[in-house]
Design an enzyme around this catalytic site. Sequence first.
Site: not given
Length: 626
Positions: A376, A418
Amino acid sequence: MLKYKNKKLLCRILLLMMADAVIITFSGPASIYLRYNFVWESQAIVFVEDIFQYLPFNLVLTLVIFWACRLYRGIWKYASASDLANILFGCFLSTVTQYLGMRALSLHVPRSYPFFYFAVLAAGIVTFRFTYRILGYIQSKREGMLRAGKRNTMIVGAGEAGYTLLKELQNSRFIEQNVCCIVDDDPGKRGKYLRGVLVAGNRHDICRLAEEYDIDEIMIAMPSATHGMIQEILDICSQTSCKLKVLPGLYQLVNGEVSVSKLRNVEIEDLLGREPVDTQIDSIMDYVSGKTVLVTGGGGSIGSELCRQIARHEPKRLVIFDIYENNAYEIQQELKRDYPELDLAVLIGSVRNTHRINNVFERYRPDIVYHAAAHKHVPLMEDSPNEAIKNNVLGTYKTAQAADRFHVSRFVLISTDKAVNPTNIMGASKRLCEMVVQMMNHQSETEFVAVRFGNVLGSNGSVIPLFKKQIEEGGPVTVTHPDIIRYFMTIPEAVSLVLQAGAQAKGGEIFVLDMGKPVKILDLALNLIRLSGYKPYEDIDIQFTGLRPGEKLYEELLMSEEGLQSTENELIHIGKPIEFDEEQFRHQLEELDEWSRQDRPDIKERVMDIVPTYHMEENQEEKRHM
């Protein structure tokens, strides 16, 4: 030592009883003296003689009554309203007993004598008992003024919680707080005193009073206040240089748990600008009861919280799958301790290993899968893009294929904001994961869904722990850009959304949380510095380091093509998936698998061909405008 304490206690009780005996002895004559207007008439002397004739009986009976009323078992340094009630009740019983006893022995007193006697006796006992407390209070105040290092403190809230907190602060010998003033919005309380401390104003006077009283620490004791009210007060307090602490929720007050130990430091999530999301988890969690649930990445921030909440709802079996043994071990030990009856399996392995993931599904046959395993960290993935593809995209694909092969009922992917118009390979990889879920949903009986949310406060690698560490080290606090903004949510909120998605899943959805207004990272840094008791740019400096590789100024939760559908929870929405050629996408996944194995340096360009919304140059454009 025990014998010494018992002897000391016995001496204390005997001294109290002797003092009470003196008060009882003189209460009778004093009452007659008052009755006859401070003149010793002949009839008054006769009454006093009768009173002294009954005195031995009165002494014994009254002391027994006082013992029964617990007047010799209290700690009079901390005498309270309940102790006063016990004194008054004991004096009343003594008065009634004396009057009836004297009548029985044909001893005479005026008809008004019981009223005078009760008043004199009660006044004497109360004065003696509470004088001890007053002297103790004066002594503690004097010691507090002499003791070095005391922190001037303001309490916000003059209600029950504020009173309880103030009482403990004043009574404890181990607390270094000097409560100087109290703030409350109730105009009826202003100008009054609570345990000797002035209610000096309302929330709008906090800054003025902090300067006037030279306040070091502000304690907020408003457990029943709404999030909005607390946020407004915290915003005001953050303009001071005081440290802040908050008393938790109302249930602690109801349970009698309000104490200094329950105070917590103000966390930055208190200033996020919205109420916590209520997804009513308990009402929808029946779907995991009696089911085998697999959580990949179960040792991470989100995965471990998923495991905690799932364990509370009695699954048939909980299977945790993680590549990091330390994380897996920690959540294993926690769940064993908190849920000893839970059928728990903790497995080590990677979702990138096809044989391993298939073996896990074949052996445990999960009904529900929460896929939280992923890389991540944006900057790290920019430098290792092939690893992002291997772990995030292909790991998700292999896990989804296993879910389909072994007839899993529901598969829930943990995604991120994102993934919307990504400017970094991590975001693009999560968008590919969403496309995998969408494709698999169309060809499988398993219900595949994705859950998309913003930055999670307190998770590994998030900005808040970094800021706290930097402040503890004396600064500087590093912010990439003065205008960078992000959506934030707490770990419990994120997990609640994931569980809600699992309950509502029909297949193919992307669940999105209405996260309120985005927050400027600079504002978070400024508030956290102030709430830690420091002045930004003076005590703790802030440095701007520039946007990191793949980072953009703002995040979005939805692409413009997706639109929104409402759900039963008004804060949770469903984004309509974008259509794409799924057969072509399958071949592209095979190509990405081969490219990532070869560690191709141009794999980002290939991802751009597959994800039209992925634009690497956006980040570079933003950097030029810094």
